[in-house]
Enzyme design. Structure first.
Site, PDB file in Angstrom:
ATOM      1  N   GLY A  56       8.308   4.792  -2.993  1.00 38.98           N
ATOM      2  CA  GLY A  56       9.011   5.259  -1.789  1.00 38.98           C
ATOM      3  C   GLY A  56       8.841   6.733  -1.510  1.00 38.98           C
ATOM      4  N   GLY A  58       5.794   8.292  -1.685  1.00 36.81           N
ATOM      5  CA  GLY A  58       4.395   8.566  -1.345  1.00 36.81           C
ATOM      6  C   GLY A  58       4.176   8.624   0.162  1.00 36.81           C
ATOM      7  CB  VAL A  60       2.654   3.972   2.658  1.00 37.23           C
ATOM      8  CG1 VAL A  60       3.100   2.781   3.494  1.00 37.23           C
ATOM      9  CG2 VAL A  60       1.140   4.146   2.757  1.00 37.23           C
ATOM     10  N   GLY A  61       5.413   5.330   1.756  1.00 32.40           N
ATOM     11  CA  GLY A  61       6.853   5.206   1.518  1.00 32.40           C
ATOM     12  C   GLY A  61       7.652   6.162   2.391  1.00 32.40           C
ATOM     13  CE1 TYR A 185      -5.772   1.597  -5.224  1.00 31.47           C
ATOM     14  CE2 TYR A 185      -7.523   0.743  -3.824  1.00 31.47           C
ATOM     15  CZ  TYR A 185      -6.228   1.204  -3.976  1.00 31.47           C
ATOM     16  OH  TYR A 185      -5.401   1.279  -2.876  1.00 31.47           O
ATOM     17  CE  LYS A 189      -3.364  -1.162  -4.613  1.00 31.93           C
ATOM     18  NZ  LYS A 189      -1.941  -1.176  -4.207  1.00 31.93           N
ATOM     19  CB  THR A 213      -8.188   0.846   7.574  1.00 34.99           C
ATOM     20  OG1 THR A 213      -7.167   1.120   8.540  1.00 34.99           O
ATOM     21  CG2 THR A 213      -8.920  -0.394   7.983  1.00 34.99           C
ATOM     22  CB  VAL A 215      -2.825   5.213   4.958  1.00 39.02           C
ATOM     23  CG1 VAL A 215      -1.513   5.481   5.694  1.00 39.02           C
ATOM     24  CG2 VAL A 215      -2.980   3.736   4.643  1.00 39.02           C
ATOM     25  CD1 TRP A 250     -17.586  18.504  -0.610  1.00 40.57           C
ATOM     26  CD2 TRP A 250     -16.150  17.258  -1.777  1.00 40.57           C
ATOM     27  NE1 TRP A 250     -16.876  19.352  -1.426  1.00 40.57           N
ATOM     28  CE2 TRP A 250     -15.997  18.612  -2.162  1.00 40.57           C
ATOM     29  CE3 TRP A 250     -15.351  16.290  -2.394  1.00 40.57           C
ATOM     30  CZ2 TRP A 250     -15.066  19.015  -3.118  1.00 40.57           C
ATOM     31  CZ3 TRP A 250     -14.431  16.687  -3.342  1.00 40.57           C
ATOM     32  CH2 TRP A 250     -14.300  18.039  -3.705  1.00 40.57           C
TER      33      TRP A 250
HETATM   34  N1  LIG Z   1      -3.483   6.139   1.138  1.00 37.59           N
HETATM   35  C1  LIG Z   1      -4.335   5.236   1.612  1.00 37.59           C
HETATM   36  O1  LIG Z   1      -5.304   5.585   2.320  1.00 37.59           O
HETATM   37  C2  LIG Z   1      -4.149   3.779   1.316  1.00 37.59           C
HETATM   38  C3  LIG Z   1      -5.037   2.868   1.925  1.00 37.59           C
HETATM   39  C4  LIG Z   1      -4.841   1.513   1.686  1.00 37.59           C
HETATM   40  C5  LIG Z   1      -3.835   1.090   0.854  1.00 37.59           C
HETATM   41  N2  LIG Z   1      -3.019   2.003   0.246  1.00 37.59           N
HETATM   42  C6  LIG Z   1      -1.967   1.493  -0.637  1.00 37.59           C
HETATM   43  O2  LIG Z   1      -0.722   1.894  -0.088  1.00 37.59           O
HETATM   44  C7  LIG Z   1       0.223   2.053  -1.137  1.00 37.59           C
HETATM   45  C8  LIG Z   1       0.893   3.406  -0.983  1.00 37.59           C
HETATM   46  O3  LIG Z   1      -0.116   4.397  -1.062  1.00 37.59           O
HETATM   47  P1  LIG Z   1       0.202   5.933  -0.801  1.00 37.59           P
HETATM   48  O4  LIG Z   1      -1.019   6.513  -0.179  1.00 37.59           O
HETATM   49  O5  LIG Z   1       1.533   6.058  -0.147  1.00 37.59           O
HETATM   50  O6  LIG Z   1       0.276   6.478  -2.290  1.00 37.59           O
HETATM   51  P2  LIG Z   1       0.829   7.866  -2.829  1.00 37.59           P
HETATM   52  O7  LIG Z   1       1.146   8.778  -1.695  1.00 37.59           O
HETATM   53  O8  LIG Z   1      -0.108   8.319  -3.879  1.00 37.59           O
HETATM   54  O9  LIG Z   1       2.211   7.447  -3.500  1.00 37.59           O
HETATM   55  C9  LIG Z   1       2.207   6.662  -4.655  1.00 37.59           C
HETATM   56  C10 LIG Z   1       3.622   6.254  -4.924  1.00 37.59           C
HETATM   57  O10 LIG Z   1       3.624   5.423  -6.091  1.00 37.59           O
HETATM   58  C11 LIG Z   1       4.533   5.949  -7.029  1.00 37.59           C
HETATM   59  N3  LIG Z   1       4.052   5.656  -8.376  1.00 37.59           N
HETATM   60  C12 LIG Z   1       2.817   5.902  -8.879  1.00 37.59           C
HETATM   61  N4  LIG Z   1       2.742   5.495 -10.154  1.00 37.59           N
HETATM   62  C13 LIG Z   1       3.968   4.989 -10.465  1.00 37.59           C
HETATM   63  C14 LIG Z   1       4.535   4.431 -11.641  1.00 37.59           C
HETATM   64  N5  LIG Z   1       3.830   4.311 -12.782  1.00 37.59           N
HETATM   65  N6  LIG Z   1       5.823   4.028 -11.605  1.00 37.59           N
HETATM   66  C15 LIG Z   1       6.552   4.155 -10.476  1.00 37.59           C
HETATM   67  N7  LIG Z   1       6.084   4.648  -9.339  1.00 37.59           N
HETATM   68  C16 LIG Z   1       4.787   5.082  -9.326  1.00 37.59           C
HETATM   69  C17 LIG Z   1       4.586   7.449  -6.753  1.00 37.59           C
HETATM   70  O11 LIG Z   1       5.806   7.989  -7.257  1.00 37.59           O
HETATM   71  P3  LIG Z   1       5.950   9.599  -7.487  1.00 37.59           P
HETATM   72  O12 LIG Z   1       6.078  10.218  -6.117  1.00 37.59           O
HETATM   73  O13 LIG Z   1       7.174   9.749  -8.292  1.00 37.59           O
HETATM   74  O14 LIG Z   1       4.686  10.030  -8.200  1.00 37.59           O
HETATM   75  C18 LIG Z   1       4.550   7.438  -5.225  1.00 37.59           C
HETATM   76  O15 LIG Z   1       5.828   7.174  -4.693  1.00 37.59           O
HETATM   77  C19 LIG Z   1      -0.532   1.887  -2.445  1.00 37.59           C
HETATM   78  O16 LIG Z   1      -0.306   0.605  -2.959  1.00 37.59           O
HETATM   79  C20 LIG Z   1      -1.980   2.055  -2.037  1.00 37.59           C
HETATM   80  O17 LIG Z   1      -2.837   1.352  -2.886  1.00 37.59           O
HETATM   81  C21 LIG Z   1      -3.140   3.332   0.478  1.00 37.59           C
END
Ligand SMILES: NC(=O)c1ccc[n+]([C@@H]2O[C@H](COP(=O)([O-])OP(=O)(O)OC[C@H]3O[C@@H](n4cnc5c(N)ncnc54)[C@H](OP(=O)(O)O)[C@@H]3O)[C@@H](O)[C@H]2O)c1
Length: 363
Positions: A56, A58, A60-61, A185, A189, A213, A215, A250
């Site tokens: 929550g 990150g 998306v959260g 990864y 997934k 896609t 984000v 890059w």
């Molecule tokens: N970003 C993209 O482009 C993208 C694209 C497609 C899909 N996704 C998917 O969307 C989802 C959210 O991605 P995001 O970009 O929001 O990621 P993010 O910003 O890196 O946030 C990751 C979140 O996961 C938590 N987390 C990581 N390891 C953990 C653990 N061991 N225990 C508990 N919490 C943990 C982090 O908590 P802390 O804040 O405390 O570290 C943070 O809240 C993921 O499943 C990702 O695979 C992302």
């Protein structure tokens, strides 16, 4: 993976009516929430949801939190809990069970994951595989144990087969090996889809997944080494602007990507949680025609930040998969009126947020 994975509803399925949105525009005027039948378990979903959002804190959260709290996304009586890794290390089953027991969610949005850009993935495929496998297995089992009726997990279009036909659709996840840069990864997934099918078959659960896609948006990880391409470019351009140096992109700039604004994704996440009836996943993406090259994305960043310097391309750096063009036809069948925030507008809002929050932003 077709009709047999659809749930039957006690009332006719209500179509979503997603409308054009801006950052602060509220649109959550959903009709009454239907009851869902799952095997022998009749779940009364007219009572308010208690939603636990893993990950929550990150990108998306935080977008979902914004939509829930600032755009009227939550309904009366609902409780929304946003977890960080400080609340529980979800790689640990005991900690995961404890946090689920504490909050007793009826619904779960599962975002927590080890996440990173191309270069971090290339360095740490083993960690991406193991950490994400543990997190996903723990979260889905803990959700089942507390009788959560709905879990929406998050896959990604970058987990699809490397050698494929385009556009990619939801049926193609397991059709061949992923790109070698991020196989850890990707396979981790992909296993969420296996989990969801098995929880449905053996436990009657309606746990599903979305497939976004790339984000981007406020609260992204703007780390240049480990982050995704757009936040990395924004940070590099910001520094280049300050230092009067060139912006070095890059790779060749030719690979193509579809980008979804985190706020749009958040709005769609709420629709999926409330309305999407399938166990099979759904791609959440802008249309194929919205795909841009990395060069075009860099030009967008340059414009949004008003960067005046030179832009160069470091072709010694890897490009990653050339393209992952995804079809959003399934999404449009369910939500024909959903309008995505224009890329330039979303990029400008993200750049403005980064500049305004430079000191505290993740970088
Ligand atoms: N970003 C993209 O482009 C993208 C694209 C497609 C899909 N996704 C998917 O969307 C989802 C959210 O991605 P995001 O970009 O929001 O990621 P993010 O910003 O890196 O946030 C990751 C979140 O996961 C938590 N987390 C990581 N390891 C953990 C653990 N061991 N225990 C508990 N919490 C943990 C982090 O908590 P802390 O804040 O405390 O570290 C943070 O809240 C993921 O499943 C990702 O695979 C992302």
């Amino acid at each position: 993976m077709t009709a047999k994975h659809q749930l039957s509803y006690s009332k006719p399925f209500t179509l979503c009516f997603c409308v054009s949105l801006s950052y602060s525009f509220s649109f959550f005027l959903y009709p009454h929430y239907p009851s869902v039948q799952m095997g022998d378990n009749m779940v009364d979903q007219s009572s308010p949801m208690r939603v636990l959002v893993t990950g929550g804190t990150g990108l998306v959260g935080r977008a979902i939190e914004h939509v829930v709290k600032e755009e009227g996304g939550a309904r009366e009586g609902e409780e929304w809990i946003f977890l960080s890794s400080k609340d529980a290390n979800l790689m640990d089953m005991g900690e995961t069970q404890a946090v689920f027991l504490k909050h007793q969610p009826t619904h779960v949005i599962h975002l927590a994951a080890m996440v990173g850009g191309l270069f971090k993935n290339m360095r740490a495929n083993l960690d991406f595989w193991r950490n994400n496998i543990y997190i996903n297995d723990n979260v889905l089992q803990a959700a089942h144990e507390v009788d959560a009726v709905r879990v929406v997990s998050c896959l990604s279009t970058c987990i699809f087969p490397d050698k494929t036909t385009y556009p990619i659709n939801e049926t193609m996840i397991h059709n061949g090996p992923p790109h070698e840069s991020n196989f850890g990864y990707s396979y981790a997934k992909r296993m969420i889809d296996i989990h969801n099918r098995a929880y449905h078959q053996q436990r009657g659960r309606c746990y599903t997944a979305v497939i976004p896609t790339n984000v981007f948006g406020p609260h992204d990880n703007f780390n240049i080494e480990d982050g995704h391409v757009l936040p990395g470019l924004i940070h590099k351009a910001y520094i280049a602007q300050k230092e009067g140096s060139p912006l070095v992109v890059w790779g060749s700039g030719t690979p193509r990507r579809q980008f979804i604004y985190s706020l749009d994704l958040a709005r769609l996440f709420l629709w999926v949680l409330r309305e999407y009836p399938e166990v099979d996943p759904i791609i959440l993406s802008v249309g194929e025609e919205e795909e841009v090259s990395i060069k075009e994305a860099a030009e967008g960043v340059v414009e949004a930040l008003g960067f005046k310097g030179q832009v160069t391309y470091d072709r010694t750096k890897a490009d990653g998969q050339f393209k992952k063009t995804a079809s959003n036809a399934k999404l449009l069948r369910y939500c024909p009126n959903f309008t995505f925030t224009p890329f330039k507008q979303a990029l400008k809002e993200t750049c403005d947020w980064f500049v305004a929050n430079y000191d505290t932003a993740r970088k």
